[in-house]
Motif scaffolding. Structure first.
Motif, PDB file in Angstrom:
ATOM      1  N   PHE A   5       6.418 -47.858   6.700  1.00  0.00           N
ATOM      2  CA  PHE A   5       5.126 -48.073   6.065  1.00  0.00           C
ATOM      3  C   PHE A   5       4.496 -46.705   5.830  1.00  0.00           C
ATOM      4  N   GLU A   6       4.389 -46.323   4.570  1.00  0.00           N
ATOM      5  CA  GLU A   6       3.807 -45.039   4.184  1.00  0.00           C
ATOM      6  C   GLU A   6       2.333 -45.277   3.854  1.00  0.00           C
ATOM      7  N   VAL A   7       1.465 -44.666   4.625  1.00  0.00           N
ATOM      8  CA  VAL A   7       0.028 -44.839   4.449  1.00  0.00           C
ATOM      9  C   VAL A   7      -0.478 -43.738   3.518  1.00  0.00           C
ATOM     10  N   VAL A   8      -1.245 -44.112   2.493  1.00  0.00           N
ATOM     11  CA  VAL A   8      -1.744 -43.164   1.507  1.00  0.00           C
ATOM     12  C   VAL A   8      -3.239 -42.934   1.740  1.00  0.00           C
ATOM     13  N   SER A  27      -6.143 -39.272  12.284  1.00  0.00           N
ATOM     14  CA  SER A  27      -6.681 -40.083  13.373  1.00  0.00           C
ATOM     15  C   SER A  27      -6.646 -41.568  13.014  1.00  0.00           C
ATOM     16  N   ALA A  28      -6.987 -41.890  11.773  1.00  0.00           N
ATOM     17  CA  ALA A  28      -6.963 -43.290  11.328  1.00  0.00           C
ATOM     18  C   ALA A  28      -5.540 -43.847  11.334  1.00  0.00           C
ATOM     19  N   VAL A  29      -4.563 -43.040  10.908  1.00  0.00           N
ATOM     20  CA  VAL A  29      -3.158 -43.482  10.919  1.00  0.00           C
ATOM     21  C   VAL A  29      -2.697 -43.696  12.360  1.00  0.00           C
ATOM     22  N   SER A  30      -3.088 -42.804  13.243  1.00  0.00           N
ATOM     23  CA  SER A  30      -2.726 -42.941  14.654  1.00  0.00           C
ATOM     24  C   SER A  30      -3.331 -44.218  15.251  1.00  0.00           C
ATOM     25  N   CYS A  31      -4.565 -44.528  14.891  1.00  0.00           N
ATOM     26  CA  CYS A  31      -5.196 -45.775  15.356  1.00  0.00           C
ATOM     27  C   CYS A  31      -4.459 -46.992  14.815  1.00  0.00           C
ATOM     28  N   ALA A  32      -4.031 -46.924  13.554  1.00  0.00           N
ATOM     29  CA  ALA A  32      -3.273 -48.033  12.962  1.00  0.00           C
ATOM     30  C   ALA A  32      -1.960 -48.231  13.703  1.00  0.00           C
ATOM     31  N   LYS A  33      -1.290 -47.124  14.047  1.00  0.00           N
ATOM     32  CA  LYS A  33      -0.022 -47.208  14.795  1.00  0.00           C
ATOM     33  C   LYS A  33      -0.250 -47.888  16.150  1.00  0.00           C
ATOM     34  N   THR A  34      -1.308 -47.490  16.845  1.00  0.00           N
ATOM     35  CA  THR A  34      -1.612 -48.083  18.146  1.00  0.00           C
ATOM     36  C   THR A  34      -1.907 -49.575  18.001  1.00  0.00           C
ATOM     37  N   ILE A  36      -0.724 -51.540  15.635  1.00  0.00           N
ATOM     38  CA  ILE A  36       0.562 -52.186  15.335  1.00  0.00           C
ATOM     39  C   ILE A  36       1.369 -52.384  16.613  1.00  0.00           C
ATOM     40  N   GLU A  37       1.360 -51.388  17.494  1.00  0.00           N
ATOM     41  CA  GLU A  37       2.062 -51.528  18.777  1.00  0.00           C
ATOM     42  C   GLU A  37       1.525 -52.729  19.553  1.00  0.00           C
ATOM     43  N   SER A  38       0.210 -52.909  19.541  1.00  0.00           N
ATOM     44  CA  SER A  38      -0.393 -54.052  20.238  1.00  0.00           C
ATOM     45  C   SER A  38      -0.005 -55.370  19.594  1.00  0.00           C
ATOM     46  N   ILE A  39      -0.025 -55.392  18.264  1.00  0.00           N
ATOM     47  CA  ILE A  39       0.319 -56.613  17.534  1.00  0.00           C
ATOM     48  C   ILE A  39       1.772 -57.025  17.803  1.00  0.00           C
ATOM     49  N   LEU A  40       2.669 -56.033  17.856  1.00  0.00           N
ATOM     50  CA  LEU A  40       4.106 -56.306  18.010  1.00  0.00           C
ATOM     51  C   LEU A  40       4.596 -56.193  19.454  1.00  0.00           C
ATOM     52  N   LEU A  41       3.669 -56.206  20.390  1.00  0.00           N
ATOM     53  CA  LEU A  41       3.996 -56.017  21.804  1.00  0.00           C
ATOM     54  C   LEU A  41       5.067 -56.982  22.317  1.00  0.00           C
ATOM     55  N   ASP A  42       5.070 -58.211  21.863  1.00  0.00           N
ATOM     56  CA  ASP A  42       6.008 -59.213  22.359  1.00  0.00           C
ATOM     57  C   ASP A  42       7.334 -59.244  21.602  1.00  0.00           C
ATOM     58  N   TYR A  43       7.511 -58.329  20.659  1.00  0.00           N
ATOM     59  CA  TYR A  43       8.748 -58.263  19.880  1.00  0.00           C
ATOM     60  C   TYR A  43       9.602 -57.083  20.368  1.00  0.00           C
ATOM     61  N   PRO A  44      10.920 -57.204  20.301  1.00  0.00           N
ATOM     62  CA  PRO A  44      11.795 -56.113  20.755  1.00  0.00           C
ATOM     63  C   PRO A  44      11.924 -55.003  19.702  1.00  0.00           C
ATOM     64  N   VAL A  45      10.811 -54.310  19.453  1.00  0.00           N
ATOM     65  CA  VAL A  45      10.795 -53.240  18.454  1.00  0.00           C
ATOM     66  C   VAL A  45      10.092 -52.013  19.015  1.00  0.00           C
ATOM     67  N   LEU A  46      10.356 -50.897  18.376  1.00  0.00           N
ATOM     68  CA  LEU A  46       9.714 -49.629  18.710  1.00  0.00           C
ATOM     69  C   LEU A  46       8.939 -49.177  17.482  1.00  0.00           C
ATOM     70  N   VAL A  47       7.682 -48.793  17.691  1.00  0.00           N
ATOM     71  CA  VAL A  47       6.837 -48.325  16.603  1.00  0.00           C
ATOM     72  C   VAL A  47       6.698 -46.817  16.730  1.00  0.00           C
ATOM     73  N   GLY A  48       7.004 -46.113  15.653  1.00  0.00           N
ATOM     74  CA  GLY A  48       6.899 -44.660  15.650  1.00  0.00           C
ATOM     75  C   GLY A  48       5.999 -44.182  14.530  1.00  0.00           C
ATOM     76  N   GLN A  49       5.590 -42.921  14.629  1.00  0.00           N
ATOM     77  CA  GLN A  49       4.736 -42.334  13.597  1.00  0.00           C
ATOM     78  C   GLN A  49       5.131 -40.890  13.369  1.00  0.00           C
ATOM     79  N   ASP A  50       5.207 -40.514  12.118  1.00  0.00           N
ATOM     80  CA  ASP A  50       5.419 -39.127  11.722  1.00  0.00           C
ATOM     81  C   ASP A  50       4.461 -38.856  10.581  1.00  0.00           C
ATOM     82  N   SER A  51       3.387 -38.168  10.862  1.00  0.00           N
ATOM     83  CA  SER A  51       2.349 -37.868   9.878  1.00  0.00           C
ATOM     84  C   SER A  51       1.783 -39.176   9.334  1.00  0.00           C
ATOM     85  N   SER A  52       1.991 -39.465   8.056  1.00  0.00           N
ATOM     86  CA  SER A  52       1.418 -40.671   7.461  1.00  0.00           C
ATOM     87  C   SER A  52       2.431 -41.818   7.351  1.00  0.00           C
TER      88      SER A  52
END
Length: 98
Positions: A5-8, A27-34, A36-52
């Motif tokens: 997901f590329e955030v513009v 900061s806003a992208v980092s908050c979105a990542k956090t 998403i981690e909460s939303i997908l907490l019960d799924y076997p996935v890893l959420v990562g972020q690199d810039s946007s």
């Protein structure tokens, strides 16, 4: 397989007295990542972020537990305010599957 997901950044985003435009966006992208981690907490996935870019990958080589459209539907709230409007730091979110 992974979902990307590329955030513009919003074109007319203004700096605040404490942050540059870039810092405010990052900061806003980092908050979105956090969020998403909460939303997908019960799924076997890893959420990562690199810039946007926010990536979602399955853990331990398992298959993705949802399709890209299902994932986008699950996480869309991470980019929206309480009224359902996209946060002012973002203009759109592009999604892709690799």
């Amino acid at each position: 397989m992974k979902y990307i997901f590329e955030v513009v950044m919003q074109d007319n985003l203004l700096a605040s007295p404490f942050d540059t435009v870039e810092e405010k966006f990052e900061s806003a992208v980092s908050c979105a990542k956090t969020s998403i981690e909460s939303i997908l907490l019960d799924y076997p996935v890893l959420v990562g972020q690199d810039s946007s870019t926010i990536t979602i990958i399955p853990l331990d080589g398992t298959s993705m537990p949802f399709t890209l459209p299902e994932c986008a539907q699950l996480i869309k709230g991470a980019f929206l305010d309480a009224n359902g409007h996209i946060y002012p730091e973002f203009t759109l979110v592009k999604k892709d599957e690799i």
